[in-house]
Design an enzyme around this catalytic site. Structure first.
Site: not given
Ligand code: NDP
Length: 277
Positions: A66, A70, A133, A135, A156-158
């Site tokens: 986790t 990863k 967008a 992981g 996505n924000r970015t």
């Molecule tokens: P990452 O850190 O890789 O990506 C985060 C993403 O969220 C980015 O696209 C980021 O945008 C965006 N983001 C963060 N904060 C905001 C905000 N305030 N407003 C808009 N966009 C935002 O995280 P992961 O991809 O690893 O995880 C994402 C979610 O998935 C988490 O909540 C995690 O708990 C959940 N998850 C659940 C699993 C399950 O089994 N249920 C398994 C894996 C993940 P930007 O690119 O612009 O920064």
């Protein structure tokens, strides 16, 4: 007398204190009568390769990986499944006898199974919007594409991050990428929140009225109470609204299957975890 050696499994991450994986896998083991142990092990990134090797030497047969390990797991795997290669991340390691590690990624299949089997939500010919967008989103794209949706849009924000992600899948599907502001006036059958905004109690800047009739909203995060995205979805008349607990249990079941070649029942375990929250 020879000592009875039990197969060991664990989740490695940092932090792992609150991980539900031990409870889930212990339930799977009881249910399928598998003799194994499952622990949680906090690991510093720089010690990860060493700690995996040590675990394997001490009868470790498999690991869940986790945050934030990863991508490290992806690097140390000696072989990768196709879905792990596409995801660019490994959440499951199968520790083979001769210091070979098979890296897999079960997150995407976990989400698709939760939607399709537990929530009777089909993806075929659907207009699907994915928020985020990072992981986790990368891991779900191929299993989603396999189900042949009509449209896949990533907001996505970015925006450049969404664009790069879409490009990596352009050989199998034309994923559209947009900024949140460009969503106004569009309609979707399914909206998946794959951002981490809910972790900090936030909601991505979404216009109202994005749902078609009979639509589904799914937050990959899970919590005792509705997340901001789930509340927004209810206010915007999504017909079905779910959190990511089922995904968590389904991805665990797929890992368990990779290790033990036996598929546990997920529904009773989802209920049990829900009650414990
Ligand atoms: P990452 O850190 O890789 O990506 C985060 C993403 O969220 C980015 O696209 C980021 O945008 C965006 N983001 C963060 N904060 C905001 C905000 N305030 N407003 C808009 N966009 C935002 O995280 P992961 O991809 O690893 O995880 C994402 C979610 O998935 C988490 O909540 C995690 O708990 C959940 N998850 C659940 C699993 C399950 O089994 N249920 C398994 C894996 C993940 P930007 O690119 O612009 O920064």
């Amino acid at each position: 007398m020879t000592k009875n050696i039990i197969d060991r499994y664990a989740v490695m991450g940092n932090p792992v204190e609150h991980s539900k994986s031990p409870l889930i896998h212990q339930q799977f083991a009881i249910q399928t009568k598998q003799n194994l142990t499952y622990e949680k092990i906090q690991v510093e990134t720089e010690n990860f390769a060493r700690d995996v090797a040590r675990f394997q030497k001490n009868n470790g047969k498999g690991l869940n990986i986790t945050v934030p390990l990863k991508e490290e797991a992806f690097k140390i795997a000696t072989e990768l499944t196709d879905r792990a290669r596409r995801a660019g991340a490994v959440n499951t390691l199968i520790l083979n006898a001769d210091n070979r590690y098979t890296g897999d990624n079960t997150d995407g299949v976990g989400l698709v199974r939760d939607l399709m089997q537990n929530h009777a939500t089909q993806l075929l010919n659907k207009d699907i919007l994915i928020l985020g967008a990072g992981g986790a989103v990368r891991g779900i794209l191929e299993p989603f594409i396999d189900q042949q949706p009509a449209r896949l849009v990533i907001a996505n924000r970015t925006v450049s991050r969404a664009f790069d992600l879409a490009k990596d899948f352009s050989d199998i599907f034309e994923i559209e990428t947009v900024a949140y502001t460009e969503l106004e006036g569009q309609r979707f059958d399914i909206i998946i929140n794959g951002t981490s905004a809910s972790l900090s109690g936030e909601l991505p800047p979404l216009a109202d009225n994005l749902f078609n009739k009979n639509s589904t909203a799914y937050d990959m995060m899970y919590a005792k109470d509705d997340t901001p995205f789930m509340l927004w979805s209810k206010k915007n008349h999504a017909e079905k609204v779910f959190d990511g607990l089922g995904m968590l249990v389904e991805q665990a079941a797929e890992s368990f299957y990779c290790w033990r070649q036996i598929r546990p029942e997920t529904k009773p375990v989802i209920s049990l975890i829900r009650q414990s929250m």
